[in-house]
Design a protein around this motif. Structure first.
Motif, PDB file in Angstrom:
ATOM      1  N   VAL A 258       1.036  -1.285   0.063  1.00 61.73           N
ATOM      2  CA  VAL A 258      -0.058   0.069  -0.082  1.00 61.73           C
ATOM      3  C   VAL A 258       0.868   1.214  -0.068  1.00 61.73           C
ATOM      4  O   VAL A 258       0.312   2.230  -0.610  1.00 61.73           O
ATOM      5  CB  VAL A 258      -1.001  -0.013   1.182  1.00 61.73           C
ATOM      6  CG1 VAL A 258      -1.807   1.270   1.202  1.00 61.73           C
ATOM      7  CG2 VAL A 258      -1.836  -1.126   1.190  1.00 61.73           C
ATOM      8  N   ALA A 259       1.908   1.376   0.673  1.00 62.13           N
ATOM      9  CA  ALA A 259       2.670   2.426   0.778  1.00 62.13           C
ATOM     10  C   ALA A 259       3.281   2.751  -0.402  1.00 62.13           C
ATOM     11  O   ALA A 259       3.696   3.769  -0.848  1.00 62.13           O
ATOM     12  CB  ALA A 259       3.970   2.050   1.925  1.00 62.13           C
ATOM     13  N   ARG A 260       3.632   1.674  -1.211  1.00 65.40           N
ATOM     14  CA  ARG A 260       4.546   1.721  -2.503  1.00 65.40           C
ATOM     15  C   ARG A 260       3.336   2.372  -3.420  1.00 65.40           C
ATOM     16  O   ARG A 260       4.108   3.310  -4.409  1.00 65.40           O
ATOM     17  CB  ARG A 260       5.074   0.424  -2.773  1.00 65.40           C
ATOM     18  CG  ARG A 260       6.297   0.239  -2.248  1.00 65.40           C
ATOM     19  CD  ARG A 260       6.851  -0.966  -2.974  1.00 65.40           C
ATOM     20  NE  ARG A 260       6.328  -2.105  -2.888  1.00 65.40           N
ATOM     21  CZ  ARG A 260       6.238  -3.060  -1.598  1.00 65.40           C
ATOM     22  NH1 ARG A 260       7.427  -2.686  -0.818  1.00 65.40           N
ATOM     23  NH2 ARG A 260       5.594  -4.204  -1.972  1.00 65.40           N
ATOM     24  N   LEU A 261       2.180   1.845  -3.725  1.00 67.48           N
ATOM     25  CA  LEU A 261       1.155   2.343  -4.217  1.00 67.48           C
ATOM     26  C   LEU A 261       1.021   3.969  -4.012  1.00 67.48           C
ATOM     27  O   LEU A 261       0.875   4.609  -4.857  1.00 67.48           O
ATOM     28  CB  LEU A 261       0.040   1.532  -3.988  1.00 67.48           C
ATOM     29  CG  LEU A 261      -0.117   0.227  -4.653  1.00 67.48           C
ATOM     30  CD1 LEU A 261      -1.230  -0.669  -4.327  1.00 67.48           C
ATOM     31  CD2 LEU A 261       0.123   0.336  -6.270  1.00 67.48           C
ATOM     32  N   LEU A 262       0.771   4.471  -2.976  1.00 63.32           N
ATOM     33  CA  LEU A 262       0.747   5.723  -2.573  1.00 63.32           C
ATOM     34  C   LEU A 262       1.777   6.484  -2.946  1.00 63.32           C
ATOM     35  O   LEU A 262       1.699   7.623  -3.398  1.00 63.32           O
ATOM     36  CB  LEU A 262       0.250   5.918  -1.006  1.00 63.32           C
ATOM     37  CG  LEU A 262      -1.177   5.200  -0.634  1.00 63.32           C
ATOM     38  CD1 LEU A 262      -1.166   5.620   1.023  1.00 63.32           C
ATOM     39  CD2 LEU A 262      -2.184   5.868  -1.060  1.00 63.32           C
ATOM     40  N   ALA A 263       2.958   6.166  -2.577  1.00 62.42           N
ATOM     41  CA  ALA A 263       4.149   6.829  -3.122  1.00 62.42           C
ATOM     42  C   ALA A 263       4.175   7.218  -4.695  1.00 62.42           C
ATOM     43  O   ALA A 263       4.740   8.151  -5.003  1.00 62.42           O
ATOM     44  CB  ALA A 263       5.382   6.085  -2.640  1.00 62.42           C
ATOM     45  N   GLU A 264       3.880   5.968  -5.388  1.00 65.04           N
ATOM     46  CA  GLU A 264       3.763   6.101  -6.806  1.00 65.04           C
ATOM     47  C   GLU A 264       3.162   7.374  -7.413  1.00 65.04           C
ATOM     48  O   GLU A 264       3.202   8.047  -8.390  1.00 65.04           O
ATOM     49  CB  GLU A 264       3.322   4.680  -7.409  1.00 65.04           C
ATOM     50  CG  GLU A 264       4.481   3.548  -7.266  1.00 65.04           C
ATOM     51  CD  GLU A 264       4.175   2.407  -7.759  1.00 65.04           C
ATOM     52  OE1 GLU A 264       2.930   2.337  -8.067  1.00 65.04           O
ATOM     53  OE2 GLU A 264       4.672   1.422  -7.521  1.00 65.04           O
ATOM     54  N   ARG A 265       1.821   7.176  -6.533  1.00 61.96           N
ATOM     55  CA  ARG A 265       0.779   8.604  -6.828  1.00 61.96           C
ATOM     56  C   ARG A 265       1.097   9.945  -6.115  1.00 61.96           C
ATOM     57  O   ARG A 265       0.477  10.821  -6.411  1.00 61.96           O
ATOM     58  CB  ARG A 265      -0.527   8.184  -6.287  1.00 61.96           C
ATOM     59  CG  ARG A 265      -1.131   6.977  -6.885  1.00 61.96           C
ATOM     60  CD  ARG A 265      -1.520   7.084  -8.417  1.00 61.96           C
ATOM     61  NE  ARG A 265      -2.407   8.071  -8.360  1.00 61.96           N
ATOM     62  CZ  ARG A 265      -3.799   7.565  -8.551  1.00 61.96           C
ATOM     63  NH1 ARG A 265      -4.119   6.375  -8.201  1.00 61.96           N
ATOM     64  NH2 ARG A 265      -4.865   8.660  -8.492  1.00 61.96           N
ATOM     65  N   GLY A 266       2.335   9.969  -5.672  1.00 58.50           N
ATOM     66  CA  GLY A 266       2.825  11.065  -5.171  1.00 58.50           C
ATOM     67  C   GLY A 266       2.328  11.639  -3.943  1.00 58.50           C
ATOM     68  O   GLY A 266       2.140  12.613  -3.343  1.00 58.50           O
ATOM     69  N   VAL A 267       1.711  10.663  -3.007  1.00 58.00           N
ATOM     70  CA  VAL A 267       0.793  11.070  -1.786  1.00 58.00           C
ATOM     71  C   VAL A 267       1.754  11.020  -0.932  1.00 58.00           C
ATOM     72  O   VAL A 267       2.582  10.129  -0.257  1.00 58.00           O
ATOM     73  CB  VAL A 267      -0.087   9.929  -1.612  1.00 58.00           C
ATOM     74  CG1 VAL A 267      -0.972  10.372  -0.257  1.00 58.00           C
ATOM     75  CG2 VAL A 267      -1.163   9.999  -2.739  1.00 58.00           C
ATOM     76  N   PRO A 268       1.986  12.176  -0.055  1.00 52.92           N
ATOM     77  CA  PRO A 268       2.896  12.297   1.229  1.00 52.92           C
ATOM     78  C   PRO A 268       2.226  11.199   2.276  1.00 52.92           C
ATOM     79  O   PRO A 268       0.813  11.293   2.575  1.00 52.92           O
ATOM     80  CB  PRO A 268       2.772  13.764   1.484  1.00 52.92           C
ATOM     81  CG  PRO A 268       1.477  14.302   1.095  1.00 52.92           C
ATOM     82  CD  PRO A 268       1.349  13.432  -0.319  1.00 52.92           C
ATOM     83  N   GLN A 269       3.182  10.524   3.048  1.00 54.79           N
ATOM     84  CA  GLN A 269       2.514   9.673   3.840  1.00 54.79           C
ATOM     85  C   GLN A 269       3.498   9.659   5.244  1.00 54.79           C
ATOM     86  O   GLN A 269       4.622   9.893   5.105  1.00 54.79           O
ATOM     87  CB  GLN A 269       2.112   8.194   3.496  1.00 54.79           C
ATOM     88  CG  GLN A 269       3.406   7.637   2.522  1.00 54.79           C
ATOM     89  CD  GLN A 269       3.057   6.453   2.057  1.00 54.79           C
ATOM     90  OE1 GLN A 269       2.434   5.679   2.415  1.00 54.79           O
ATOM     91  NE2 GLN A 269       3.604   6.369   0.721  1.00 54.79           N
TER      92      GLN A 269
ATOM     93  N   PRO B  35       9.587   7.819  -1.706  1.00 60.53           N
ATOM     94  CA  PRO B  35       9.508   9.534  -1.895  1.00 60.53           C
ATOM     95  C   PRO B  35       8.104  10.108  -1.005  1.00 60.53           C
ATOM     96  O   PRO B  35       7.207   9.422  -1.239  1.00 60.53           O
ATOM     97  CB  PRO B  35       9.379   9.698  -3.518  1.00 60.53           C
ATOM     98  CG  PRO B  35       9.181   8.397  -3.925  1.00 60.53           C
ATOM     99  CD  PRO B  35       9.532   7.354  -3.232  1.00 60.53           C
ATOM    100  N   GLY B  36       8.497  10.959  -0.529  1.00 62.46           N
ATOM    101  CA  GLY B  36       7.116  11.474   0.331  1.00 62.46           C
ATOM    102  C   GLY B  36       6.957  10.933   1.671  1.00 62.46           C
ATOM    103  O   GLY B  36       5.831  11.270   2.279  1.00 62.46           O
TER     104      GLY B  36
ATOM    105  N   GLU C 207      -4.477  -2.812  -3.629  1.00 64.61           N
ATOM    106  CA  GLU C 207      -4.867  -2.041  -4.384  1.00 64.61           C
ATOM    107  C   GLU C 207      -6.136  -1.134  -4.088  1.00 64.61           C
ATOM    108  O   GLU C 207      -6.512  -0.079  -4.219  1.00 64.61           O
ATOM    109  CB  GLU C 207      -5.031  -2.622  -5.835  1.00 64.61           C
ATOM    110  CG  GLU C 207      -3.732  -2.513  -6.515  1.00 64.61           C
ATOM    111  CD  GLU C 207      -3.918  -3.357  -8.008  1.00 64.61           C
ATOM    112  OE1 GLU C 207      -4.608  -3.482  -8.491  1.00 64.61           O
ATOM    113  OE2 GLU C 207      -2.671  -4.155  -8.187  1.00 64.61           O
ATOM    114  N   ALA C 208      -7.128  -2.103  -3.418  1.00 65.03           N
ATOM    115  CA  ALA C 208      -8.302  -1.571  -2.668  1.00 65.03           C
ATOM    116  C   ALA C 208      -8.086  -0.769  -1.679  1.00 65.03           C
ATOM    117  O   ALA C 208      -8.720   0.279  -1.412  1.00 65.03           O
ATOM    118  CB  ALA C 208      -8.974  -3.093  -2.426  1.00 65.03           C
ATOM    119  N   ALA C 209      -7.093  -0.936  -0.760  1.00 68.91           N
ATOM    120  CA  ALA C 209      -6.764  -0.307   0.395  1.00 68.91           C
ATOM    121  C   ALA C 209      -6.373   1.168  -0.153  1.00 68.91           C
ATOM    122  O   ALA C 209      -6.825   2.235   0.090  1.00 68.91           O
ATOM    123  CB  ALA C 209      -5.634  -0.984   1.208  1.00 68.91           C
ATOM    124  N   ALA C 210      -5.534   1.229  -1.125  1.00 71.43           N
ATOM    125  CA  ALA C 210      -5.042   2.620  -1.668  1.00 71.43           C
ATOM    126  C   ALA C 210      -6.086   3.227  -2.295  1.00 71.43           C
ATOM    127  O   ALA C 210      -6.191   4.555  -2.189  1.00 71.43           O
ATOM    128  CB  ALA C 210      -3.940   2.106  -2.789  1.00 71.43           C
TER     129      ALA C 210
END
Length: 279
Positions: A12-23, A37-38, A167-170
């Protein structure tokens, strides 16, 4: 984000990072957090309310991946939820389990029910992702001699790929407001008997794989001494829950959230990409 050092949370963390979401990656050991990243790793153990409050300060939405299987897991979950509420978190997305209930055959599903109930009473806005058994786990059931053993009988399990859960969680985390209060049952596209699963694994791996049903007594005897009693109960009940029909029932929730059909066991072993929903 919790659980980023694990297989599911890391996805999930990698999917969000790929979308440029800070976390903010709230993990027990920040040194083990993935470098994304982020992403900012912070120390956070579920049973340390001081760490939880500090890690979640200023955070609106949290993904809570269930903790490691331990005798005190429910107590740790409840501590985390209470601390999240105290930190001012508004929404908590919890990775639960398919068919969670106080009477579930799978013993750990009862832990998830207790966690869900506490979450709903906490004042936080809940979003619950109830995933079925991991599809990725089915090949790991095969023992060295090529046999899957357990008291599952002819019951069926609608196991779901970890990538589809992630992917569902993201998707929920990217647009969380539209999911407030929702509960999703995440499954694969089909419900397989373990005999059918063994056949698919055999065909895809070229290895002779079979399923051998066990009696309850045989299941406990074959696993005796390998773990504490509570863990043996959990192991055996993964099979008896299948036999009881409690893991059957594929849903459309993965497709609804991700826009593609969930991966089948055959897809997973073939390394194929999910099929987009064009309906």
């Amino acid at each position: 984000m919790t659980g980023a050092t694990g297989r599911l949370g890391g996805r999930v963390a990698r999917l969000l990072a790929e979308r440029g979401v800070p976390q903010r990656l709230a993990v027990r050991s920040p040194a083990r957090a993935p470098e994304l990243p982020g992403a900012e790793p912070v120390a956070c153990a579920y049973d340390r309310p001081d760490q939880v409050r500090a890690a979640l300060d200023g955070v609106d939405t949290v993904l809570m991946v269930s903790g490691s299987e331990t005798p005190d897991r429910v107590a740790q979950h409840l501590c985390f939820i209470d601390a999240a509420a105290a930190a001012g978190v508004r929404r908590l997305v919890y990775v639960s389990f398919f068919g969670a209930s106080p009477t579930a055959t799978f013993t750990l599903a009862r832990d998830h029910w207790d966690t869900e109930e506490h979450l709903r009473a906490s004042g936080l806005t809940p979003v619950v992702l109830r995933d079925n058994f991991y599809l990725d786990f089915l090949p790991e059931l095969v023992e060295d001699d090529g046999v899957i053993r357990g008291p599952a009988g002819t019951g069926r399990v609608a196991a779901v790929a970890q990538d589809d859960i992630a992917e569902a969680a993201a998707a929920v985390l990217l647009e969380p407001r539209g999911h407030d209060g929702a509960t999703y049952d995440l499954t694969g596209p089909e419900a397989l008997t373990l005999d059918e699963a063994a056949g698919i694994i055999a065909r895809r791996t070229g290895r002779a794989v079979t399923f051998r049903n066990q009696t309850l007594e045989e299941a406990y005897a074959s696993r005796a001494g390998q773990a504490p009693d509570w863990q043996l109960d959990a192991w055996v009940s993964t099979y008896t829950a299948i036999a009881a029909g409690e893991l059957d029932g594929p849903t459309d929730d993965v497709r609804t959230l991700t826009g593609h059909h969930p991966r089948s066991l055959d897809d997973l072993l073939a390394g194929g990409a999910p099929v987009e929903d064009r309906t």
